[in-house]
Design a protein around this motif. Sequence first.
Motif, short mmCIF file in Angstrom:
data_model
loop_
_atom_site.label_atom_id
_atom_site.label_comp_id
_atom_site.label_asym_id
_atom_site.label_seq_id
_atom_site.Cartn_x
_atom_site.Cartn_y
_atom_site.Cartn_z
N GLY A 123 0.80 -1.22 0.00
CA GLY A 123 0.00 0.00 0.00
C GLY A 123 0.83 1.27 0.00
N LYS A 124 0.11 2.37 0.22
CA LYS A 124 0.75 3.68 0.26
C LYS A 124 1.82 3.71 1.35
CE LYS A 124 -0.35 8.57 0.99
NZ LYS A 124 -1.43 9.52 1.35
N GLY A 125 3.01 4.21 1.00
CA GLY A 125 4.09 4.32 1.97
C GLY A 125 4.92 3.07 2.12
N SER A 126 4.55 1.99 1.44
CA SER A 126 5.29 0.73 1.61
C SER A 126 6.73 0.84 1.12
CB SER A 126 4.58 -0.42 0.89
OG SER A 126 4.44 -0.16 -0.49
N LEU A 127 6.96 1.64 0.08
CA LEU A 127 8.32 1.82 -0.44
C LEU A 127 9.24 2.39 0.64
CD1 LEU A 127 10.16 1.71 -2.99
CD2 LEU A 127 9.52 4.07 -3.41
N TYR A 128 8.75 3.41 1.35
CA TYR A 128 9.55 4.00 2.42
C TYR A 128 9.77 3.00 3.55
CZ TYR A 128 9.01 8.51 0.15
OH TYR A 128 9.06 9.54 -0.75
N ASN A 129 8.76 2.18 3.83
CA ASN A 129 8.92 1.18 4.88
C ASN A 129 10.05 0.21 4.56
OD1 ASN A 129 6.78 2.25 6.31
ND2 ASN A 129 5.28 0.82 5.51
N TYR A 130 10.09 -0.27 3.32
CA TYR A 130 11.17 -1.18 2.92
C TYR A 130 12.52 -0.46 2.99
CZ TYR A 130 7.86 -4.71 1.20
OH TYR A 130 6.89 -5.66 1.11
N TYR A 131 12.56 0.79 2.51
CA TYR A 131 13.82 1.52 2.47
C TYR A 131 14.36 1.75 3.89
CZ TYR A 131 17.34 5.04 1.49
OH TYR A 131 18.54 5.72 1.42
N TYR A 132 13.50 2.26 4.77
CA TYR A 132 13.97 2.55 6.13
C TYR A 132 14.19 1.29 6.95
CZ TYR A 132 13.72 7.58 5.64
OH TYR A 132 13.96 8.87 5.26
N ASN A 133 13.49 0.22 6.62
CA ASN A 133 13.77 -1.05 7.27
C ASN A 133 15.18 -1.51 6.93
OD1 ASN A 133 13.26 -3.49 8.71
ND2 ASN A 133 12.82 -4.52 6.79
N ALA A 134 15.54 -1.36 5.66
CA ALA A 134 16.91 -1.71 5.24
C ALA A 134 17.94 -0.85 5.96
CB ALA A 134 17.05 -1.54 3.73
N MET A 135 17.70 0.45 6.00
CA MET A 135 18.64 1.37 6.64
C MET A 135 18.74 1.10 8.14
SD MET A 135 19.84 3.11 4.18
CE MET A 135 20.72 4.39 5.07
N ALA A 136 17.60 0.83 8.77
CA ALA A 136 17.62 0.58 10.22
C ALA A 136 18.43 -0.67 10.53
CB ALA A 136 16.19 0.42 10.74
N ASN A 137 18.24 -1.73 9.76
CA ASN A 137 19.02 -2.95 9.97
C ASN A 137 20.51 -2.71 9.68
OD1 ASN A 137 17.32 -5.26 10.80
ND2 ASN A 137 16.18 -4.82 8.94
N TYR A 178 23.35 -3.07 12.57
CA TYR A 178 24.52 -3.94 12.46
C TYR A 178 25.80 -3.13 12.67
CZ TYR A 178 27.95 -7.21 10.64
OH TYR A 178 29.05 -8.03 10.52
N GLY A 179 25.87 -1.97 12.02
CA GLY A 179 27.08 -1.15 12.12
C GLY A 179 27.35 -0.71 13.55
N ALA A 180 26.30 -0.30 14.28
CA ALA A 180 26.48 0.15 15.65
C ALA A 180 26.95 -1.00 16.55
CB ALA A 180 25.17 0.72 16.19
N LYS A 181 26.37 -2.17 16.36
CA LYS A 181 26.76 -3.32 17.17
C LYS A 181 28.16 -3.80 16.81
CE LYS A 181 22.03 -4.88 18.04
NZ LYS A 181 20.94 -5.80 17.65
N TYR A 182 28.51 -3.69 15.54
CA TYR A 182 29.85 -4.08 15.10
C TYR A 182 30.90 -3.15 15.72
CZ TYR A 182 33.63 -5.44 11.95
OH TYR A 182 34.84 -5.89 11.44
N SER A 183 30.60 -1.85 15.68
CA SER A 183 31.53 -0.86 16.25
C SER A 183 31.68 -1.06 17.75
CB SER A 183 31.04 0.56 15.97
OG SER A 183 31.00 0.80 14.58
N ALA A 184 30.60 -1.52 18.41
CA ALA A 184 30.65 -1.76 19.84
C ALA A 184 31.21 -3.14 20.17
CB ALA A 184 29.25 -1.62 20.44
N LYS A 185 31.71 -3.85 19.14
CA LYS A 185 32.32 -5.17 19.30
C LYS A 185 31.37 -6.16 19.97
CE LYS A 185 36.99 -3.27 19.36
NZ LYS A 185 38.28 -3.16 20.06
N GLN A 186 30.09 -6.09 19.52
CA GLN A 186 29.09 -7.02 20.05
C GLN A 186 28.93 -8.27 19.20
OE1 GLN A 186 25.46 -4.77 20.58
NE2 GLN A 186 26.39 -3.31 22.01
N ASN A 187 29.75 -8.38 18.16
CA ASN A 187 29.70 -9.54 17.27
C ASN A 187 28.29 -9.81 16.73
OD1 ASN A 187 30.82 -11.73 15.87
ND2 ASN A 187 30.35 -13.17 17.54
N PRO A 188 27.72 -8.83 16.04
CA PRO A 188 26.33 -8.99 15.56
C PRO A 188 26.23 -10.07 14.49
CG PRO A 188 27.32 -7.06 14.57
CD PRO A 188 28.31 -7.55 15.60
N SER A 189 25.06 -10.70 14.43
CA SER A 189 24.80 -11.71 13.42
C SER A 189 24.62 -11.06 12.05
CB SER A 189 23.54 -12.49 13.78
OG SER A 189 23.13 -13.31 12.70
#
Length: 571
Positions: free
Chosen positions: A419-433, A437-448
Amino acid sequence: MKILKKAITLNVGLVLIGSAVFAQNLNDAKKAIDAEQYQKASSMLKSLVSSQASNGDNYYNLGLVYLKTGYIDSARAVFNKGISADAKSASNYAGLGEADILSGNATSAKTNFDKAVAAAPKDYKTYLAIGKAYLAQDKPSEDVSKPDFANAIANLTKADELDAKDKDAEVFIGLGDAYALQKKNSEAIGPYFRVGDIDPTNRRAGTQLGKMYKEARSFAEGEQELNKVIAADANYGPAYRELGELYLQWSSFGTDKPKAAKATELYKKYLDLTDKSLESQLRYMQFLFYAKDYQALEQVASSIQVPANDPKGIIVSRLKGWSAYENKNYPQALTNLTEYFAKQKDTTKNLAYDYLYLGKAQLKAGQDSLALINITKAVAKDSTNADALSEVAKSLYDAKKFGKAAQVYEKAIKANPNGKGSLYNYYYNAMANYFDYGAKYSAKQNPSKDILVKADSAIAKVIQISPDTYDAYVTRARINSLLDDDKDPKGLMIPFYEEYIKKISEKPELVSANAKKLSEAYDTIGGFYFYKDKAKAKEYFDKSVSVYPSGTFAAAKLKELAAPAPKGKGK
């Protein structure tokens, strides 16, 4: 003997005169009910109950007023008094059945309907009352009960058979309503037209015809029918209400915008003609909400006087909250809706909008967790509210709570995948993940790396939906750079950087604006080939410098490539 005969004749005359007066009074009360003048009808019927205490019809019609205005318990009490006063009053049993239907108790309703038939099996009014009761439903938005069309039509048809001379227009109004509510307009028209033959003064059938056309979006035809009713009786309030709602819907389709203002005028006329009962004012407030006149709604909701302990006060709290939020009075909205939920003990009465506006008000107050709970409930009741989940996710994203944001974006995508807005949902879901990952990697949390797989899947969907969303290729390349094997990289990012380069290069006017990202693409590909194919690496570094001369990475790498090879040991 002559004197005695004269006295008898006189007494009979008095009885007939008394019956005529009574019938006229009850008929006036019924007309007031039909015209939705409920306060007037209630006053008249209470007087009739007092003066004609043994007549069950008085109680039945008073009970109907309570049902129509939402006071089911009061209606039951009146129907039971009617049965006590007139044990053969079939209509009061039917009234109890209607109260049961509105309370969602079909079994008890059937028991009361059976009692009604047992009390007066040959009276068409018994089946008329039962048929109309089966059509009863609470306000559609509250979704408490739905009409039982099969039983309604069966009983109304039986009433029609017993009313062999077609004396009562209400039978045909009931049949018309039964078909109209099912959107069977061709079947409804016949009974509605029949009403005019029986009672030319009846305005309900014409109003229902207009309503039927309105709901079928045949606005011009509906307008014509309702204007006929108003021309015949300028004081019939329901016709103005239906015409107002018709104009509002008509204007919402963009075909006649000026009718929106006219709609509000007509609704005010309806109020003036229906004694401004609490019920009609509540209906007006709901109209203002759908007309998006939130300023007027908040004003009316704040000024309306509701008697203490009246259950309708809950609805006023609801509408105060809705309008306050739309008017950006967020703290007031939170107060009003918190008050609404504290008062409303029957959770089945809660609407999707109740949870939605409460959740949004909580979001504005920084109560992210509570907001998510209530907005999730709103979406469960009505999936069209899924964009509110996106608001929660974006709030979490902006607060750099990337893991939580990604989870909420997943919920938003599940609720509204296309539906309406789904494109942004996919985009920001990708960015959030990706950022999670980057934040956990920098904090040496060994993210999956499963986090990156989710990010890649989401950004791939963006590219599928919108291939010209150029930044999505860069984002996917960056995600795949992290997905690649650190010790033995396979160049997973290269296809996406190459596709980005191709897309931008095909439109020279985009090159300058995207120079820095093009340089990133060339630098990353060149860096991959630096230890594998130096000639190829130089080719990409040259392109990077050409498109973005101020970049430092490619220039440094070109300098390394141009430097003499170090002499081997021992030479």
